[in-house]
Design a protein around this motif. Sequence first.
Motif: not given
Length: 283
Positions: A126-133
């Motif tokens: 997800s977009a949020a996961q991209v930022l976290s990773l």
Amino acid sequence: MALYLIGDVQGCDGALQHLLDEIGFSPSRDRLVLLGDLVNRGPASLAVLRRLQALEGSADALLGNHDLHLLAVAAGVRPPHRNDTLDGILGAPDRAALLDWLRQRPLAMALHGWLLVHAGVLPQWSAAQVLSLAAEVQALLRGPDLTDWLHQMYGNQPDRWSDDLQGPARWRVIVNALTRLRFCTAEGVMEFATKDSAADAPAGYLPWFDVPGRRCAGTPVAFGHWSTLGPLQRADLLALDTGCVWGGQLSAACLPHAPVADARQVEIIRIPCPQAQAPGRGM
């Protein structure tokens, strides 16, 4: 105030200046975000970094694969490629400050409802996961053990994401997706050998943005990296690497401050660029 996203500059400072003149960029009023590959292959990588460092506060940039390559060469982790044009940076008196500025850049950003990456996004993310990773790897790049991490960063394996991945294998997948990805399977297995257009996908592979059911679909994504893709502007997708260093164009997108329902409404400004290298050499 305007927010401009700019595709791969790759050391073409003259073209960048031309584009900034074309859009009437004002550091006191406007903001730039370059989508990675700031350096290499073009004739003036040192000037590009100095320009962006001087614009701190009104300009930011993502890290691309060529920018990571510069950090690795500077650290003695990788040998220079025969087509590199990095000597100006490596021999500059302000080398340390420029490299430190570069290593502080993010691998992904979210601005005005957009997700910004250099290359691609795996279908499971997800977009949020991209930022976290991305933040996991950014901490390594900014930390005291940079050289150790750069030694472990390179390689094509693992070639797919799993939530169970840990340590260097996990971070390598993140780097490869965000800075190198063009094609993957529907299950997210990455392929790195093919650098051709989307129409020339290897058997069993798709452009990452065409994978059915990808989790970030619906969030507009702007990216660079893929010069052979050509201009691409869909409802939730904007490709901005238009081959500046190869004699193509340098592109900027002017983003509105409110999220747009259709990215095809975004204004694109392009300027022609002199050829710095022949296509096919290290693209």
